[in-house]
Design a protein around this motif. Structure first.
Motif, PDB file in Angstrom:
ATOM      1  N   VAL A   1     -10.507  45.835  41.394  1.00  0.00           N
ATOM      2  CA  VAL A   1      -9.491  46.261  40.437  1.00  0.00           C
ATOM      3  C   VAL A   1      -8.149  45.659  40.849  1.00  0.00           C
ATOM      4  CG1 VAL A   1      -8.414  48.211  39.260  1.00  0.00           C
ATOM      5  CG2 VAL A   1     -10.748  48.437  40.164  1.00  0.00           C
TER       6      VAL A   1
ATOM      7  N   ARG B   1      -8.573  38.363  41.765  1.00  0.00           N
ATOM      8  CA  ARG B   1      -9.946  38.807  41.491  1.00  0.00           C
ATOM      9  C   ARG B   1     -10.933  37.669  41.703  1.00  0.00           C
ATOM     10  NH1 ARG B   1      -7.636  40.817  36.708  1.00  0.00           N
ATOM     11  NH2 ARG B   1      -9.015  39.490  35.439  1.00  0.00           N
TER      12      ARG B   1
ATOM     13  N   GLU C   1     -15.278  43.470  37.499  1.00  0.00           N
ATOM     14  CA  GLU C   1     -13.833  43.265  37.570  1.00  0.00           C
ATOM     15  C   GLU C   1     -13.110  44.154  36.566  1.00  0.00           C
ATOM     16  OE1 GLU C   1     -12.514  39.176  37.495  1.00  0.00           O
ATOM     17  OE2 GLU C   1     -14.488  38.466  38.160  1.00  0.00           O
ATOM     18  N   ALA C   2     -11.906  44.591  36.955  1.00  0.00           N
ATOM     19  CA  ALA C   2     -11.039  45.355  36.053  1.00  0.00           C
ATOM     20  C   ALA C   2      -9.599  44.940  36.313  1.00  0.00           C
ATOM     21  CB  ALA C   2     -11.214  46.851  36.282  1.00  0.00           C
ATOM     22  N   LYS C   3      -8.843  44.780  35.233  1.00  0.00           N
ATOM     23  CA  LYS C   3      -7.464  44.300  35.365  1.00  0.00           C
ATOM     24  C   LYS C   3      -6.439  45.425  35.397  1.00  0.00           C
ATOM     25  CE  LYS C   3      -6.893  43.549  30.362  1.00  0.00           C
ATOM     26  NZ  LYS C   3      -8.217  44.097  30.014  1.00  0.00           N
ATOM     27  N   ASP C   4      -6.865  46.654  35.038  1.00  0.00           N
ATOM     28  CA  ASP C   4      -5.937  47.783  35.044  1.00  0.00           C
ATOM     29  C   ASP C   4      -6.710  49.087  35.238  1.00  0.00           C
ATOM     30  OD1 ASP C   4      -7.093  48.397  32.539  1.00  0.00           O
ATOM     31  OD2 ASP C   4      -5.547  47.269  31.469  1.00  0.00           O
TER      32      ASP C   4
ATOM     33  N   GLU D   1      -9.403  50.035  32.414  1.00  0.00           N
ATOM     34  CA  GLU D   1     -10.654  49.280  32.514  1.00  0.00           C
ATOM     35  C   GLU D   1     -11.438  49.694  33.760  1.00  0.00           C
ATOM     36  OE1 GLU D   1     -12.353  44.692  32.240  1.00  0.00           O
ATOM     37  OE2 GLU D   1     -10.185  45.040  32.441  1.00  0.00           O
ATOM     38  N   ALA D   2     -10.727  50.025  34.834  1.00  0.00           N
ATOM     39  CA  ALA D   2     -11.399  50.471  36.058  1.00  0.00           C
ATOM     40  C   ALA D   2     -12.200  51.747  35.806  1.00  0.00           C
ATOM     41  CB  ALA D   2     -10.372  50.697  37.164  1.00  0.00           C
TER      42      ALA D   2
ATOM     43  N   ARG E   1     -15.304  50.899  33.801  1.00  0.00           N
ATOM     44  CA  ARG E   1     -16.339  50.286  34.645  1.00  0.00           C
ATOM     45  C   ARG E   1     -16.999  51.329  35.544  1.00  0.00           C
ATOM     46  NH1 ARG E   1     -17.864  45.403  32.666  1.00  0.00           N
ATOM     47  NH2 ARG E   1     -16.034  44.198  32.024  1.00  0.00           N
TER      48      ARG E   1
ATOM     49  N   LEU F   1      -9.363  48.264  45.410  1.00  0.00           N
ATOM     50  CA  LEU F   1      -8.380  48.759  44.440  1.00  0.00           C
ATOM     51  C   LEU F   1      -6.961  48.395  44.852  1.00  0.00           C
ATOM     52  CD1 LEU F   1      -7.706  50.638  41.983  1.00  0.00           C
ATOM     53  CD2 LEU F   1      -7.787  52.558  43.603  1.00  0.00           C
TER      54      LEU F   1
ATOM     55  N   LEU G   1      -0.881  48.791  39.745  1.00  0.00           N
ATOM     56  CA  LEU G   1      -1.530  48.306  38.532  1.00  0.00           C
ATOM     57  C   LEU G   1      -0.556  48.449  37.368  1.00  0.00           C
ATOM     58  CD1 LEU G   1      -5.026  49.966  39.066  1.00  0.00           C
ATOM     59  CD2 LEU G   1      -4.499  47.531  39.287  1.00  0.00           C
TER      60      LEU G   1
ATOM     61  N   GLY H   1      -2.405  52.829  41.662  1.00  0.00           N
ATOM     62  CA  GLY H   1      -3.800  52.842  42.096  1.00  0.00           C
ATOM     63  C   GLY H   1      -4.183  54.082  42.881  1.00  0.00           C
TER      64      GLY H   1
END
Length: 350
Positions: free
Chosen positions: A37, A44, A61-64, A67-68, A71, A82, A86, A91
Motif C-alpha cells: 500500500v 510499488r 497493490e493499493a494506491k490509497d 483501495e487497501a 483488497r 503499508l 497516504l 496509514g
C-alpha cells in the motif's frame, strides 16, 4: 499533514544469506500473498520487483486507504507493507481496520521517510510489527519481510496446533464422532434455542445390540471395528446440521435441530435399517456376523419434557423398551406413552 516525498529503493546486490527462499517443510517453495500500500507507483513497482526476485509470492497493490481496504476484504494476505502517509488517510489509522477485515492476524510493516519517532511508536502500538525508513535497500527489505513471514508462519502453525488440540478435546478417538462432553454441551445449547424460538428439537439414542457378546466372543479389536462402522453409518445418514456423538460405551446420541417427532422417527428407522444391512467378516466363522441396533426417540415440545435431561431420560427409557421387546427396533415417546414401531412399518430411504 504535508506529504513527504518518497525515495527510491537503492539497488544493492543481495548477500547469499538473503537469497534463501522460504520453503515448505520437506521442500518446495511456499507461496505467499503480500499487499503493498503506497501512493507511489514507482515504489510499488520497485518493491514488487525486489520481493518477486527472492520470494514465491503474489503481489497485491493499493494506491490509497480505500483501495487497501477493498483488497483486504478479498483476504488471504500473509503480509501487508503499508506507507504511513497516504492521500486519503494516515496509514496508522488503517492498521486495526486491515487486521479486522482480513479476519485473521496478518503482520504489517510500515514504510516511511518521516523522522517523527512518535508516529513510529504509535504504529507499533496499534499493531504493526516492524517499520522501514526511506530510503531503503533491497537487502533490508528482504530481511525484514522474511522475518515477518516467519512470524506469520509461526502464528499459522500455532493456530493449526490449537485447532487440532480443540478437535482432539471434543472428538471421540475411536469413532471420530463428538465425545460425550461436547455432544451434551451442544444438546444444552440446542434445547435452549428450541425453547426460545419455539422450534422442534429431537434426539435419538442408539445402542448396538448384544455388543458385550461380540467383545467376549471375538475380542475387543473386533468390537472396536463394529463401533467404528456403526459410527460411520450414523454419520453418513444424517444431515450436516445434525450432531452425532458417542454417548457411552456402545451408545450413540444424535441431535436433530428443527426436527419434529415424525421426522426423527424416520431418521431412527433409516439408521436401524442401514445398520441391519451391515455385517462383518470374522476369521474362523463360516458366515459374517450381522450387526443390529436399537433406538429410542424423544422430541421437544412434548408433555412432561421441560429440560434436556428430561429428553435424555425419555429417549433412554424408549431405548430400554426397544431392547426389552426384541432388539433391532425403534421406540418413541409421545403424550406420556412409549410406542414401539414394528420393524417393517417404515422403510428405509435409500
Amino acid at each position: 499533514m504535508i506529504r513527504q516525498n518518497n525515495s527510491c529503493i537503492k539497488g544493492k546486490r543481495c548477500d547469499n544469506l538473503y537469497h534463501r527462499k522460504l520453503t515448505r517443510k520437506g521442500g518446495g517453495n511456499l507461496e505467499v500473498k503480500i499487499l503493498i500500500v503506497d501512493d507511489s507507483k514507482l515504489i510499488r513497482s520497485l518493491l514488487k520487483t525486489t520481493l518477486e526476485s527472492e520470494l514465491n509470492c503474489i503481489i497485491d497493490e493499493a494506491k490509497d486507504g480505500e483501495e487497501a481496504l477493498f483488497r483486504a476484504k478479498l483476504g488471504g494476505h500473509d503480509l501487508i507493507i503499508l506507507d504511513i502517509f497516504l492521500p486519503d488517510v494516515l496509514g496508522i489509522n488503517l492498521i486495526n481496520q486491515l487486521i479486522d477485515i482480513e479476519k485473521d492476524w496478518v503482520p504489517i510493516i510500515m514504510i516511511t521517510s518521516a523522522e517523527d519517532k512518535n508516529l513510529l511508536k504509535e504504529a507499533l502500538e496499534k499493531g504493526a510489527i516492524d517499520y522501514i525508513r526511506k530510503p531503503f535497500d533491497d537487502v533490508e527489505i528482504l530481511a525484514r519481510v522474511k522475518a515477518a513471514l516467519r512470524t506469520k508462519k509461526l502464528y499459522n502453525d500455532l493456530k493449526e496446533a490449537n485447532e487440532a488440540l480443540k478437535e482432539m478435546a471434543i472428538t471421540d478417538d475411536l469413532t471420530k464422532l463428538y465425545n460425550r462432553r461436547y455432544v451434551m454441551s451442544i444438546l444444552g445449547i440446542e434445547f435452549r434455542r428450541s425453547k426460545r424460538y419455539k422450534t422442534p428439537l429431537s434426539i435419538i439414542i442408539g445402542d448396538i445390540d448384544r455388543f458385550k457378546n461380540i467383545n467376549d466372543r471375538f475380542g475387543h479389536l473386533m468390537g472396536d471395528e463394529v463401533l467404528k462402522n456403526c459410527a460411520r453409518i450414523i454419520k453418513e445418514n444424517i444431515r450436516e446440521i445434525d450432531i452425532a456423538g458417542r454417548y457411552g460405551g456402545e451408545e450413540f446420541l444424535v441431535i436433530l435441530p428443527n426436527t419434529p417427532l415424525d421426522g426423527a422417527v424416520i431418521v431412527a428407522e433409516r439408521l436401524r435399517c442401514k445398520v441391519s444391512q451391515y455385517s462383518i467378516e470374522v476369521p474362523c466363522e463360516e458366515k459374517p456376523i450381522r450387526i443390529t441396533m436399537s433406538f429410542g426417540v424423544c422430541s421437544y415440545p412434548e408433555a412432561k419434557i421441560e429440560t434436556e435431561e428430561d429428553m435424555l431420560k425419555a429417549a433412554d427409557e424408549a431405548l430400554y423398551i426397544s431392547k426389552q421387546e426384541s432388539r433391532n427396533q425403534t421406540t418413541f415417546y409421545i403424550h406420556g406413552r412409549f410406542i414401539t414401531i414394528p420393524k417393517e412399518a417404515i422403510r428405509s430411504e435409500a
